[in-house]
Enzyme design. Structure first.
Site, PDB file in Angstrom:
ATOM      1  N   GLU A  34      88.463  53.887  88.185  1.00  0.00           N
ATOM      2  CA  GLU A  34      87.718  52.789  88.805  1.00  0.00           C
ATOM      3  C   GLU A  34      88.527  51.491  88.795  1.00  0.00           C
ATOM      4  OE1 GLU A  34      86.364  54.975  86.737  1.00  0.00           O
ATOM      5  OE2 GLU A  34      84.822  55.913  87.982  1.00  0.00           O
ATOM      6  N   GLN A  89      81.675  55.858  92.345  1.00  0.00           N
ATOM      7  CA  GLN A  89      80.731  56.928  92.660  1.00  0.00           C
ATOM      8  C   GLN A  89      79.267  56.547  92.371  1.00  0.00           C
ATOM      9  OE1 GLN A  89      82.037  60.790  91.013  1.00  0.00           O
ATOM     10  NE2 GLN A  89      82.511  61.219  93.142  1.00  0.00           N
ATOM     11  N   PHE A  90      79.075  55.846  91.278  1.00  0.00           N
ATOM     12  CA  PHE A  90      77.737  55.392  90.880  1.00  0.00           C
ATOM     13  C   PHE A  90      77.886  54.002  90.283  1.00  0.00           C
ATOM     14  CE2 PHE A  90      77.525  59.971  90.671  1.00  0.00           C
ATOM     15  CZ  PHE A  90      76.273  60.287  91.164  1.00  0.00           C
ATOM     16  N   ALA A  91      76.848  53.183  90.443  1.00  0.00           N
ATOM     17  CA  ALA A  91      76.894  51.852  89.832  1.00  0.00           C
ATOM     18  C   ALA A  91      77.157  51.953  88.329  1.00  0.00           C
ATOM     19  CB  ALA A  91      75.585  51.118  90.081  1.00  0.00           C
ATOM     20  N   ASP A  92      76.662  53.039  87.729  1.00  0.00           N
ATOM     21  CA  ASP A  92      76.858  53.257  86.284  1.00  0.00           C
ATOM     22  C   ASP A  92      78.337  53.338  85.910  1.00  0.00           C
ATOM     23  OD1 ASP A  92      73.878  54.506  85.447  1.00  0.00           O
ATOM     24  OD2 ASP A  92      74.520  54.777  87.517  1.00  0.00           O
ATOM     25  N   ILE A 107      80.776  51.505  87.429  1.00  0.00           N
ATOM     26  CA  ILE A 107      81.526  50.332  87.905  1.00  0.00           C
ATOM     27  C   ILE A 107      82.235  49.660  86.731  1.00  0.00           C
ATOM     28  CG2 ILE A 107      79.734  48.540  87.667  1.00  0.00           C
ATOM     29  CD1 ILE A 107      80.617  47.515  90.440  1.00  0.00           C
ATOM     30  N   PRO A 129      84.383  50.457  84.253  1.00  0.00           N
ATOM     31  CA  PRO A 129      85.847  50.473  84.101  1.00  0.00           C
ATOM     32  C   PRO A 129      86.566  49.665  85.186  1.00  0.00           C
ATOM     33  CG  PRO A 129      84.936  52.702  83.956  1.00  0.00           C
ATOM     34  CD  PRO A 129      83.832  51.803  84.428  1.00  0.00           C
ATOM     35  N   HIS A 145      73.070  57.753  85.910  1.00  0.00           N
ATOM     36  CA  HIS A 145      73.094  57.845  87.374  1.00  0.00           C
ATOM     37  C   HIS A 145      71.917  57.095  87.980  1.00  0.00           C
ATOM     38  CE1 HIS A 145      75.413  61.338  85.944  1.00  0.00           C
ATOM     39  NE2 HIS A 145      76.136  61.158  87.017  1.00  0.00           N
TER      40      HIS A 145
END
Ligand SMILES: Cc1ncc(C[n+]2csc(CCOP(=O)(O)OP(=O)(O)O)c2C)c(N)n1
Ligand SMILES: [Mg+2]
Length: 693
Positions: A416, A438-441, A443, A445, A485
């Site tokens: 990321e 891929q997922f806000a979770d 973000i 890194p 997620h």
């Protein structure tokens, strides 16, 4: 001195002239260091570090770069700057944070350059985060290669290269290895210069690393390494020359591991006498003394050397005096260059063209990107799993790689930081990267790059390097996605100044805002709610809209009226200010009331359509700010505070924030998830209460 040292690049130069030029510059670096020490009272107002001990390798590099090249020097690289032709006066304007500091206009520290002059190598914004230049600079090289492979590169006699300079200790950082990985994998035209002084402020090499960079590089297939004595100017110059030639011609990465002593303080604030016990030993390795001896070996007269030294001393002294007298920035300068002006200021095109059937939101985004990529060869898309096989885990990029090829739409490793930070470099070479996590979770890194590099580039380069990029972020809770997620992250993002943030709630808005994001010269984060992508959740049918036409575009900072409440006679009414999934909770709740609810969809969180919000609040005198995030310390709560502040006299009740429970994560069990998150039923209760207030 100014330009003359650079001009030899275009001519054949004799070895003696080269050595004399190098000596002039190296003596300049030393004179600057000495002067900063003597004039401590003045020069230490702001912290600085100098290159003493590292000058030979730095000059060898700086003196060989061309205007089409990009270089990222770090805070110890003032000799690289002298080598590319920056004057002591210019350096000292930054030292003293003066208005005419050519890099940042007095905004950032000494030897934190950024440069965009036609006849100089280019320098993107340089932060103070050690090692953090590795990803943006590798992004430059990736951009150069992309342009060559897709046939849109400028035509230079010598192909451009990117150069990333790093301290030895910074190479232990995780982000640096992400950059190395990508340079090796994609065989990018980049030179990494690692200056190894075996110090990490006061931590010594044996405390912080299991191997030096030469050994470390053996793990990166395809980055060739040269290990040299970085105090020997001639050796350094030849090595740099060889590496640059290879990179220009063969388009592959190289690394120079230059061993150097640190002769000056770590910085003006962390002083050598506090902890260094190796100074005497290091002094034996002074590159200036070595170069002085080499001048004698080349039969350069002492008198000539003395003349150079005298001229340098005079120049540095006058430059210092002039720099001290130079004007400071004005208070009003503080506000310049927060954002580059966007050409998109009006809604245009057709939002609901006739004869079309509604399209799900995820496809509206896909079609927007397809239109953009068809029109703009500089547009490309990369991220995890967006490539040919899958087209994104939400199939949000499906068909794009097939249509535009795997050079323009490609998978990245799980990096990321690289995905986000590389856009700085891509944008600097004129590309328009569209990237996604891929997922806000996940973000987090990438957040460091977003904050440290992407968001501050334009401001700290004093308007030279806007970063034009789009970061797509699927966000929000959807069908028991569980703690990793489902998260919402907008409060963290809206705290980062220098980025724009969209959070559309319909397909038409997503398409129109994606277009605006693309033409915006600033970085944009697109928050795309997974629960709205296919309108599968009951009550979210309206996220599916007619797909707007190709020209449709929505400016940032314009809210949407989802439901207007007019002519309510003497009933109490309220307005709900919301975004994302909140728009549907609010719309469904409003059905339970008889013309008492107005709903405003913010559409973009930064910039924010404050005026539209205040107007609605003043009209109805009661307000709910509705969010999917936990309430405390949220974006929504801060908006509520602003509303209270601006609309105090118009309010009949306190502004109410409705959101999720204040807990660390969204549990996976559907009952627990339901308990934690807001929904239509919970909102109805809140509305009833507030209407009664
Ligand atoms: C990410 C980050 N952590 C900590 C610091 C504080 N810091 C500044 S310089 C430095 C040491 C860097 O050593 P090295 O990369 O070897 O460069 P040198 O100063 O030795 O040339 C540290 C820890 C920082 N600037 N950035
Ligand atoms: Mg070091």
């Amino acid at each position: 001195m100014e330009m003359t040292e650079r001009h030899f690049l275009n001519k054949e130069i004799s070895q003696t002239d080269l050595l004399k030029s190098a000596y002039r510059l190296m003596f300049t670096a030393k004179t600057l260091t000495d002067l900063y020490e003597q004039e401590k009272k003045i020069t230490s107002k702001y912290v600085h570090a100098t290159s003493r001990g590292h000058e030979a390798i730095q000059l060898a590099l700086g003196m060989q770069l061309l205007p089409q090249d990009f270089v990222s020097p770090y805070y110890r690289d003032d000799s690289i700057l002298l080598g590319i032709g920056i004057t002591p006066y210019e350096l000292m304007l930054q030292l003293l944070a003066k208005r005419d500091d050519p890099f940042s206009g007095g905004r950032t520290y000494y030897s934190h350059p950024s440069l965009r002059r036609d006849d100089f190598p280019k320098i993107i914004h340089q932060s103070s985060g050690t090692g953090m230049q590795a990803i943006p600079t590798t992004g430059i090289a990736m951009g150069m290669k992309y342009k060559e492979e897709t046939g849109i590169a400028e035509d230079f006699d010598d192909k451009p290269i990117a150069v990333c300079s790093l301290g030895d200790a910074s190479c232990t950082e995780g982000e640096v290895s992400e950059a190395f990985q990508m340079a090796a994998l994609k065989q990018l035209p980049i030179l990494y210069l690692v200056q190894d002084n075996e110090w990490d402020i006061s931590a010594s090499a044996d405390e912080i690393r299991a191997q030096d960079i030469t050994q470390y590089m053996q793990g990166f297939n395809g980055i060739e390494t040269r290990t040299i004595d970085g105090t020997d100017f001639i050796k350094s110059y030849e090595t740099v020359k060889e590496c640059i030639k290879i990179i220009r011609e063969e388009r592959r990465p190289m690394l120079i591991h230059a061993k150097v002593p640190l002769l000056n303080h770590h910085t003006s604030g962390v002083r050598k006498e506090w902890y260094r016990d190796d100074l005497e030993e290091c002094a034996k390795n002074d590159p200036l003394i070595k170069l002085r001896n080499q001048l004698s070996e080349f039969n350069i007269e002492d008198s000539e050397v003395e003349t150079i030294e005298k001229e340098v001393a005079e120049l540095v002294r006058t430059d210092f005096e002039n720099a001290v007298l130079a004007e400071d920035p004005k208070p009003e300068d503080t506000y310049k260059h927060d954002f580059a002006p966007t050409p998109i200021t009006e809604e245009k095109g057709e939002r609901s063209p006739s004869g079309k059937i509604p399209t799900v939101m995820v496809d509206c985004a896909l079609f927007a990107i397809r239109e953009l990529m068809t029109k703009h060869p500089e547009a490309l898309l990369y991220g995890q799993d967006v490539g040919l096989r899958l087209g994104g885990v939400f199939r949000e990029a499906i068909t794009l790689a097939a249509q535009f090829g795997e050079k323009r739409v490609f998978n990245t490793p799980i990096q990321e930081a690289f995905i986000v930070g590389s856009t700085v470099g891509m944008s600097a070479v004129g590309l328009k990267p569209i990237v996604e996590v891929q997922f806000a979770d996940y973000i987090w890194p990438g957040l460091n790059q977003l904050f440290t590099e992407v968001s501050r580039s334009y401001y700290l380069s004093n308007g030279k390097w806007p970063v034009s990029m789009i970061l797509r972020v699927p966000i929000g809770a959807y069908g028991s996605g569980g703690p990793y997620h489902s998260s919402s992250v907008e409060s963290v993002l809206t705290n980062i100044k220098g980025i724009k943030i969209a959070y559309p709630s319909t397909g038409a808005d997503l398409k129109g805002l994606m277009k605006a994001a693309f033409y915006d010269p600033n970085p944009v984060v697109m928050l795309e709610h997974k629960g709205l992508y296919w309108s599968k959740i009951e009550g979210t049918e309206n996220a599916k809209t007619i797909e707007p036409d190709e020209d449709y575009i929505i400016p940032f900072g314009k809210a949407r009226e989802v439901l207007l409440c007019e002519n309510w006679q003497d009933k109490p009414t309220l307005t709900i200010i919301t975004y994302g999934m909140g728009v549907y909770w609010a719309s469904n709740a409003a059905k339970e009331f008889d013309n008492q609810i107005e709903i405003i969809d913010l559409r973009t969180l930064a910039p924010l359509d404050e005026n539209r919000v205040f107007e609605s609040v003043k009209k109805h005198n009661r307000c709910i700010v509705l969010t999917e995030e936990p309430v405390n310390n949220s974006f929504a709560q801060s908006l509520a505070a602003r509303i209270s502040d601006h609309c105090f006299r118009h309010l009949d009740a306190p502004v109410k924030v409705v959101g999720a429970k204040d807990l660390p994560a969204i549990p996976i069990n559907s009952e627990l998830e339901k308990e934690m998150l807001p929904n239509t039923q919970k909102l109805i209760k809140e509305i009833e209460q507030l209407l009664k207030y």
